[in-house]
Design a protein around this motif. Structure first.
Motif, mmCIF file in Angstrom:
data_model
loop_
_atom_site.group_PDB
_atom_site.id
_atom_site.type_symbol
_atom_site.label_atom_id
_atom_site.label_comp_id
_atom_site.label_asym_id
_atom_site.label_seq_id
_atom_site.Cartn_x
_atom_site.Cartn_y
_atom_site.Cartn_z
ATOM 1 N N ILE A 23 7.620 -1.507 11.009
ATOM 2 C CA ILE A 23 6.407 -1.158 10.283
ATOM 3 C C ILE A 23 6.815 -0.870 8.852
ATOM 4 C CG2 ILE A 23 6.422 1.330 10.830
ATOM 5 C CD1 ILE A 23 3.272 0.848 11.238
ATOM 6 N N GLN A 24 6.101 -1.505 7.920
ATOM 7 C CA GLN A 24 6.487 -1.443 6.502
ATOM 8 C C GLN A 24 5.271 -1.137 5.648
ATOM 9 O OE1 GLN A 24 9.199 -4.488 4.842
ATOM 10 N NE2 GLN A 24 7.642 -4.892 3.276
ATOM 11 N N ILE A 25 5.487 -0.354 4.605
ATOM 12 C CA ILE A 25 4.448 -0.062 3.628
ATOM 13 C C ILE A 25 4.756 -0.843 2.351
ATOM 14 C CG2 ILE A 25 3.405 1.712 2.169
ATOM 15 C CD1 ILE A 25 2.582 2.027 5.011
ATOM 16 N N ASN A 26 3.846 -1.712 1.949
ATOM 17 C CA ASN A 26 4.034 -2.522 0.748
ATOM 18 C C ASN A 26 3.457 -1.772 -0.458
ATOM 19 O OD1 ASN A 26 5.286 -4.640 2.145
ATOM 20 N ND2 ASN A 26 3.330 -5.596 2.613
ATOM 21 N N ALA A 27 4.198 -0.791 -0.914
ATOM 22 C CA ALA A 27 3.770 0.023 -2.051
ATOM 23 C C ALA A 27 4.983 0.753 -2.603
ATOM 24 C CB ALA A 27 2.690 1.016 -1.643
ATOM 25 N N THR A 28 4.850 1.247 -3.833
ATOM 26 C CA THR A 28 5.915 2.016 -4.468
ATOM 27 C C THR A 28 5.573 3.504 -4.404
ATOM 28 O OG1 THR A 28 6.490 0.207 -5.975
ATOM 29 C CG2 THR A 28 7.190 2.430 -6.605
ATOM 30 N N MET A 29 6.505 4.281 -3.885
ATOM 31 C CA MET A 29 6.332 5.723 -3.768
ATOM 32 C C MET A 29 6.937 6.414 -4.980
ATOM 33 S SD MET A 29 7.401 6.218 0.266
ATOM 34 C CE MET A 29 6.883 7.946 0.329
ATOM 35 N N LYS A 30 6.233 7.432 -5.475
ATOM 36 C CA LYS A 30 6.729 8.244 -6.580
ATOM 37 C C LYS A 30 7.424 9.495 -6.027
ATOM 38 C CE LYS A 30 2.922 6.875 -9.655
ATOM 39 N NZ LYS A 30 1.788 7.370 -10.490
ATOM 40 N N THR A 31 8.186 10.148 -6.880
ATOM 41 C CA THR A 31 8.866 11.368 -6.466
ATOM 42 C C THR A 31 7.864 12.381 -5.909
ATOM 43 O OG1 THR A 31 10.535 11.056 -8.194
ATOM 44 C CG2 THR A 31 10.350 13.262 -7.233
ATOM 45 N N GLY A 32 8.146 12.884 -4.694
ATOM 46 C CA GLY A 32 7.267 13.862 -4.059
ATOM 47 C C GLY A 32 6.224 13.253 -3.136
ATOM 48 N N ASP A 33 6.060 11.941 -3.169
ATOM 49 C CA ASP A 33 5.083 11.291 -2.294
ATOM 50 C C ASP A 33 5.500 11.394 -0.832
ATOM 51 O OD1 ASP A 33 3.558 10.552 -4.425
ATOM 52 O OD2 ASP A 33 3.918 8.393 -4.261
ATOM 53 N N VAL A 34 4.511 11.528 0.033
ATOM 54 C CA VAL A 34 4.730 11.500 1.477
ATOM 55 C C VAL A 34 3.755 10.489 2.075
ATOM 56 C CG1 VAL A 34 4.629 12.793 3.645
ATOM 57 C CG2 VAL A 34 5.506 13.897 1.582
ATOM 58 N N ILE A 35 4.279 9.564 2.879
ATOM 59 C CA ILE A 35 3.434 8.609 3.599
ATOM 60 C C ILE A 35 3.623 8.858 5.085
ATOM 61 C CG2 ILE A 35 3.033 6.186 4.168
ATOM 62 C CD1 ILE A 35 3.841 5.447 1.341
ATOM 63 N N GLU A 36 2.514 9.051 5.805
ATOM 64 C CA GLU A 36 2.560 9.244 7.249
ATOM 65 C C GLU A 36 1.830 8.099 7.935
ATOM 66 O OE1 GLU A 36 1.413 12.909 8.975
ATOM 67 O OE2 GLU A 36 3.116 14.016 8.156
ATOM 68 N N ILE A 37 2.492 7.526 8.930
ATOM 69 C CA ILE A 37 1.917 6.444 9.722
ATOM 70 C C ILE A 37 1.804 6.933 11.159
ATOM 71 C CG2 ILE A 37 2.184 4.053 10.472
ATOM 72 C CD1 ILE A 37 4.149 3.739 8.054
ATOM 73 N N ASN A 38 0.644 6.735 11.760
ATOM 74 C CA ASN A 38 0.416 7.151 13.145
ATOM 75 C C ASN A 38 0.250 5.910 14.004
ATOM 76 O OD1 ASN A 38 -0.423 8.392 15.556
ATOM 77 N ND2 ASN A 38 -1.505 9.995 14.460
ATOM 78 N N THR A 39 1.039 5.792 15.071
ATOM 79 C CA THR A 39 0.957 4.615 15.943
ATOM 80 C C THR A 39 0.311 4.931 17.282
ATOM 81 O OG1 THR A 39 3.110 4.849 17.071
ATOM 82 C CG2 THR A 39 3.123 3.827 14.894
ATOM 83 N N LYS A 40 -0.257 6.152 17.430
ATOM 84 C CA LYS A 40 -0.870 6.531 18.699
ATOM 85 C C LYS A 40 -2.195 5.814 18.888
ATOM 86 C CE LYS A 40 1.102 11.208 18.539
ATOM 87 N NZ LYS A 40 0.792 12.654 18.499
ATOM 88 N N TYR A 41 -2.476 5.403 20.132
ATOM 89 C CA TYR A 41 -3.756 4.786 20.444
ATOM 90 C C TYR A 41 -4.889 5.747 20.103
ATOM 91 C CZ TYR A 41 -1.311 1.078 22.980
ATOM 92 O OH TYR A 41 -0.502 0.020 23.299
#
Length: 295
Positions: free
Chosen positions: A217-235
């Motif tokens: 699983i990949q995020i096609n974006a640029t993260m800045k310092t301090g950014d948090v990305i959360e991905i949930n795969t639960k049904y």
């Protein structure tokens, strides 16, 4: 002597305990149905001339829990107050959790009251019959399991002695070298997870890869310092969000089209992380709940 007990906690935080030691008396092993085991449905196909059927798949149905017991008081005023409290807490409009405890053993399941409690006045005591529905039929541990793949390890301990004229450098923390982690699922079924990417600098296109299945699983974006990305795969909860400066933004559209909302199989699950750039500024954590067929 330790006794079994159930605690119903609605979304307002109101709680009601059921058990042989509670005023809401209930013998869990005798008076409760549906807390152990599940009901499964098998799907199959057949054709003319075929003996038997061909297996296609199966599903586990929602769990229905039935609880019967009585309000253990002969004081009429107290019994009426306890009855009103039960009706208030078992509000079918509120989501809830049900906690099973026996000694040090504890399991939790998400649930909702099915209709209002049936509370009838018998010769001496009020008797109740509670219908509880669990759309997700699996029990889980109370706390999520967390696995860090890339993180900083603290190396500063107290008491700390700094020599006045010392020329030696001090290490306050260091980055863990491992880029691979084994998420061992001790549960009875495969389960979804939450993947957290944290940027300590500029990071481009963070990715998490299952080493064995080659799913990712990949995020096609640029993260800045301090950014948090959360991905949930639960049904039922699949999605992605960006947390930047305390503000949440839906990030589902930035998930790579070839990505898979990976599930944790029973047993070992080997994961590694990477990024198009800035990988040394990336921290990765995986959160998951081990799910069980019964208690």
């Amino acid at each position: 002597m330790e006794n079994e007990k159930l605690t119903y906690i609605n979304s307002r935080g109101e709680r009601l305990e059921l058990g042989v030691d509670s005023v809401y008396h209930c013998n869990i092993s005798k008076d409760v149905e549906g807390i152990s085991g599940v009901t499964s449905v098998i799907y199959s196909t057949n054709s003319m001339g075929q003996h038997g059927d061909t297996y296609v798949g199966q599903r586990i149905e929602a769990r229905d829990i039935d609880v019967v017991g009585h309000i253990n008081t002969r004081d009429k005023a107290q019994a009426l107050e306890l009855r009103r409290r039960m009706l208030k807490i078992f509000n079918p409009e509120l989501s809830a959790t049900l906690v099973y405890e026996y000694g040090g053993f504890k399991r939790v399941i998400d649930c909702r009251a099915y209709g209002e409690p049936k509370i009838l006045k018998k010769e001496v005591l009020y008797e109740f019959d509670l219908q509880i529905e669990c759309l997700n039929p699996f029990w889980r541990e109370e706390e999520e399991t967390k696995e860090d793949i890339a993180s900083w390890v603290a190396a500063w301990h107290f008491p700390c002695v700094i020599e006045k004229d010392s020329t030696k450098s001090m290490i306050y923390g260091y980055r863990a070298e491992s880029v691979i982690v084994d998420c061992y699922n001790e549960g009875d079924v495969s389960t979804g997870m939450r993947i957290r990417f944290t940027a300590l600098g500029t990071v481009s296109n963070p990715i998490l890869l299952n080493v064995d299945t080659e799913e990712f699983i990949q995020i096609n974006a640029t993260m800045k310092t301090g950014d948090v990305i959360e991905i949930n795969t639960k049904y039922g909860s699949k999605g992605a969000k960006l947390i930047r400066d305390g503000v949440e933004t839906d990030y589902f559209r930035y998930i790579d089209v070839d990505s898979t909302f990976m599930q944790l199989a029973i047993g070992d699950n080997m994961f590694r992380y990477d990024a198009a750039s800035g990988v040394n500024s990336l921290e990765v954590s995986i959160f998951y709940s081990k799910e069980f067929l019964g208690v």
